[in-house]
Design an enzyme around this catalytic site. Structure first.
Site, PDB file in Angstrom:
ATOM      1  CG  HIS A 110      -1.974   1.060   1.206  1.00  0.00           C
ATOM      2  ND1 HIS A 110      -3.248   0.868   1.701  1.00  0.00           N
ATOM      3  CD2 HIS A 110      -1.959   2.341   0.747  1.00  0.00           C
ATOM      4  CE1 HIS A 110      -3.951   1.987   1.555  1.00  0.00           C
ATOM      5  NE2 HIS A 110      -3.180   2.900   0.988  1.00  0.00           N
ATOM      6  CG  HIS A 124      -1.486   6.331  -2.126  1.00  0.00           C
ATOM      7  ND1 HIS A 124      -2.561   6.083  -2.952  1.00  0.00           N
ATOM      8  CD2 HIS A 124      -1.852   5.876  -0.892  1.00  0.00           C
ATOM      9  CE1 HIS A 124      -3.533   5.523  -2.250  1.00  0.00           C
ATOM     10  NE2 HIS A 124      -3.127   5.385  -1.000  1.00  0.00           N
ATOM     11  CG  ASN A 169       1.785  12.193  -6.947  1.00  0.00           C
ATOM     12  OD1 ASN A 169       2.657  12.918  -7.408  1.00  0.00           O
ATOM     13  ND2 ASN A 169       0.915  11.556  -7.732  1.00  0.00           N
ATOM     14  CB  THR A 191      -5.169   9.203  -9.291  1.00  0.00           C
ATOM     15  OG1 THR A 191      -5.599   8.600  -8.068  1.00  0.00           O
ATOM     16  CG2 THR A 191      -6.379   9.619 -10.105  1.00  0.00           C
ATOM     17  N   GLY A 226      -8.949   8.247  -2.488  1.00  0.00           N
ATOM     18  CA  GLY A 226      -9.372   9.644  -2.521  1.00  0.00           C
ATOM     19  C   GLY A 226     -10.061  10.033  -1.226  1.00  0.00           C
ATOM     20  CD  GLU A 268      -8.929   6.251   3.702  1.00  0.00           C
ATOM     21  OE1 GLU A 268      -7.900   6.851   4.039  1.00  0.00           O
ATOM     22  OE2 GLU A 268      -9.465   6.398   2.586  1.00  0.00           O
TER      23      GLU A 268
END
EC number: 3.5.4.-
Length: 340
Positions: free
Chosen positions: A14, A16, A18, A101, A173, A203
């Site tokens: 997990h 991301h 950025n 994304t 998101g 979340e």
């Protein structure tokens, strides 16, 4: 223990793109691509990883605008991807599932974005041969459904040309934005066409949506912070692992203390779980550090750390042969300790 954890061949499921640029990498990126080495930029980097006591998820998401600006050109995106792979490789991550994304701006289309990331992953193999990287294009639930459908179409397109790289779809998101059910059509298409699904689930405390997500199903659950005992049991019965990101959950304010993190309940009930970073740059952490937190908070042993790593291998979206090779690396590491 830190040396043991640092040298352990770890698996990151997990992460991301950025959010995984640390302050040094941000400065490298700004200097190489934009020629910016000012003191002002250094202050921006410091603020990027600084969290106030009242931090929440919304404030965390605001931080991403800073990085998105740095990756808004082809050169910036390319170098950022390489830097993230470099940083994970330096932490002895043997396998990385990177999610991002696809974005469109004046410099590139969403297809271009994914192609740049994929090409960089391929080129990085020679420079960082000890890390195997896969890609999970992400649907941003803040964006229109049409964008989600385009993201899935692109993911399926690249999964045909690069089946060893594009292995799944992520839904993420701001969790208060969008309706999960609006994205089910796109997610279902991805699943029917062979892509694995990772859903950021629970979340926030939204029981109706959590029930919808559990009913829809997923390959892995991102965070799972507000799952009930009944939800945990359902996840365990379906063998769906929960991606536990301790520092992320603390700094974003969704968990009040490390001791109260739901990883404890998952370990006590022997439910599927994996230890992850989420956004190692934003949250100023590493997978080595996350394991150390687990050790110090829950008195986890070396053998249990190895078991957690092997569980991550099992729940990865790698091929069967790749999983066997990863498990073998872990086994060799354990054997090397016994011969020291």
């Amino acid at each position: 223990m830190w040396k043991f954890l640092k040298e352990m061949p770890k698996v990151e499921l997990h992460a991301h793109l950025n959010g995984s640029l640390n302050t040094n990498s941000l400065q490298d990126l700004a200097e190489k691509v934009y020629g910016n080495t000012s003191e002002e930029f250094s202050h921006l980097c410091a603020r990027f990883v600084n969290f106030e006591k009242d931090s929440n998820l919304d404030k965390c998401f605001e931080k991403f605008a800073f990085v998105h600006e740095l990756t808004s050109t082809a050169a910036g995106l390319q170098y950022a991807t390489e830097l993230v792979i470099r940083d994970f490789a330096n932490d002895n991550i043997q396998y990385l599932e990177l999610r991002t994304t696809p974005k469109a701006n004046k410099n590139y289309l969403r297809r271009d974005y994914l192609r740049i990331v994929l090409d960089t992953i391929k080129r990085s193999r020679k420079k960082y041969p000890n890390i195997l990287v896969k890609l999970l294009p992400s649907i941003n639930r803040s964006e229109p459904v049409a964008v989600a459908e385009e993201t899935v179409a692109l993911a399926l397109e690249f999964a045909k040309t690069d089946p060893d790289l594009v292995v799944g779809i992520d839904l993420s998101g701001i969790p208060t934005k969008g309706k999960f059910t609006d994205f089910c059509g796109a997610l279902d298409l991805a699943r029917r066409e062979g892509l694995k699904l990772v859903i950021h689930c629970a979340e926030i405390d939204n029981p109706p949506e959590i029930k919808e997500m559990l009913s829809f199903g997923m390959s892995r659950c991102g965070h799972g912070t507000y799952l009930t005992e009944e939800d945990f049991a359902q996840m365990k019965a379906a063998n769906i692992p929960i991606e536990c990101c301790l520092t992320s959950n603390i700094k974003s304010g969704s968990v009040s203390s490390f001791e109260e993190h739901h990883l404890k309940r998952l370990m006590e009930s022997d439910a599927p779980r994996v230890v992850c970073t989420d956004d190692s740059g934003v949250f100023d952490t590493s997978l080595t550090n996350e394991f150390l937190l687990v050790v110090e908070t829950f008195n986890v042993t070396r053998d249990q750390c190895i078991d957690l790593t092997l569980e991550a291998v099992k729940h990865s979206f790698a091929s069967e042969q790749e999983r066997q090779q990863m498990a073998l690396k872990v086994e060799h590491y354990v054997n090397s300790l016994q011969t020291d």
